[in-house]
Design a protein around this motif. Structure first.
Motif: not given
Length: 448
Positions: A320-339
């Motif tokens: 999550s981005l929210t810090t409500l549950t005592d976690v750091f704001p986070s984002v994810r970048r997925y990598k995938y096979d183009d084929t």
């Protein structure tokens, strides 16, 4: 719709050529990737310097009264634990992704754009907060392709999504807001039920469902009717996946709610009939679906579940981005096979709002990538099974996973190996069905 309306970006033959011909060629060098934001939970009443630990239900606001002994614990400019997200933090997260140098990558947003101010929430306030989150997104990245899906907080009352026609007021508003991002044919089903599909590039299709009508806590969710299907999503989904198979496309299936158990409540995230149907669907279309992605948990998690006695799927639960549950704001970048379009790996990024406050600027860090962090050869179900087996047998490895689960917060509530917490954590990762989860807990996981 209150406030501003975004205008639709122009479509042209040149734009279509760029999207379907040139961008895949560019990715041969850069690598195919996409981002996911989840659980924004924007708090329009957030005030930096206000009480972050308070006597009211919602803290970090102008009239928050500090709890005894916590008078000096105040809300920072970019967030605080036990509070939802300030606009400044949302802007920083968007700026971080906008500066990644990959304008061809798309973004999934498993929303929950409003907070939890139950006493203050109204239809108008809900719409205004959603609009502010959307408009801020569009202004930060006007040319980026974004694909949103609604969460249980994107409604009023929250978690009480009524079926059509009682929810038409929300469907018409999100249709107007999402017009900037989605093509007209997708908007037809958005208006019908907040679900849609888009061919994001040759061979790769995105499919999102409105999971809110199957939320365990939604009073409208029908727990006894196995064919419960507001707005005709299931038939549409079956038809969409069938056509994707005919057309040789792969599908990323995403929605707000995740499979299985909500770890902290120890209750299902969705009604049982939903998960049974999803498992059957995943098995039927295992040659088509390459990823199932979700949010909602406010944690970094996964579900490795059996779709038959021998076949497994992995569903990824984005932080999550929210810090409500005592976690750091986070984002994810997925990598995938183009084929093959299979997910290859991901990079997860976070910032510590307290470190950033001291520094006077937001400092982003890479938390981990699964292949490197766990020493995996790939992200196949069998490889994740090996990871969970290692985590079960090695207490140190479990603690490393627990850190990831808590989005990098080293001071999160501890979970000691061999305890009830440890059992519940591991069991929650290995099934989507509540009865199976309970049996796993009762057996102590190791005997399961």
């Amino acid at each position: 719709m209150p406030g501003r309306h975004p205008s639709s970006p122009p479509s042209s033959p040149v734009a279509l050529l760029l999207s379907f011909v040139l961008l895949p060629l560019l990715r041969l060098a850069a690598g195919a990737q996409f981002w996911q934001f989840s659980d924004t939970h924007l708090d329009p009443d957030y005030v930096a310097g206000s009480a972050a630990v308070c006597k009211q239900l919602q803290c970090c606001q102008q009239h928050s009264i500090p709890s005894d002994g916590y008078e000096n614990v105040t809300a920072g400019r970019w967030g605080a634990f036990k509070c939802h997200l300030p606009l400044a933090a949302w802007e920083e997260a968007l700026s971080f992704v906008a500066g990644d140098g990959s304008d061809d990558s798309f973004i999934l947003w498993t929303m929950d754009s409003t907070g939890s101010q139950i006493a203050k929430q109204t239809v108008l306030r809900t719409l205004e907060t959603i609009e502010e989150a959307v408009i801020t997104f569009q202004q930060a990245m006007p040319d980026r392709r974004v694909f949103p899906c609604v969460g249980n907080h994107d409604y009023h009352p929250l978690t009480m999504w009524a079926p059509p026609p009682d929810c038409d007021w929300m469907l018409s508003n999100i249709t107007a807001l999402w017009r900037y991002w989605l093509p007209d044919d997708a908007l037809v089903t958005v208006r019908k039920g907040a679900y849609y599909t888009v061919l994001v590039e040759p061979g790769l299709r995105l499919v999102t469902m409105n999971t809110n009508w199957f939320d365990w806590w939604d009073e409208y969710a029908n727990r006894t009717d196995e064919n419960w299907d507001p707005a005709g999503q299931w038939q549409w989904l079956d038809d969409t996946l069938t056509q994707a198979r005919v057309d040789g496309e792969k599908v990323i299936l995403f929605g707000h709610h995740h499979p299985g158990i909500v770890w902290d409540s120890k209750l299902p995230d969705t009604i049982p009939s939903w998960e049974v149907r999803m498992l059957n669907l995943y098995h039927t279309y295992s040659d088509v679906i390459v990823a199932r992605l979700a949010g909602h948990a406010h944690r970094d998690d996964l579900r490795l579940v059996y779709t038959t006695d021998t076949d497994q799927e992995v569903a990824y639960i984005s932080p999550s981005l929210t810090t409500l549950t005592d976690v750091f704001p986070s984002v994810r970048r997925y990598k995938y096979d183009d084929t093959s379009k299979e997910i290859l790996d991901w990079d997860q990024f976070y910032y510590d709002p307290y470190e950033s406050e001291d520094a006077g600027e937001v400092i982003w860090h890479k938390l981990y990538s699964p292949l490197e962090y766990y020493g995996m050869k790939d992200l196949s179900p069998s490889s994740w099974a090996d990871v969970l087996s290692l985590v079960q047998s090695d207490c140190g490895e479990f603690q490393r996973m627990w850190l990831i689960f808590n989005q990098g917060n080293p001071d999160a509530t501890p979970c000691e190996c061999g305890t009830e917490c440890w059992v519940e954590s591991l069991c929650s990762k290995t099934t989507a069905i509540y009865d199976d989860y309970q049996a796993c807990v009762d057996s102590g996981f190791g005997k399961h």
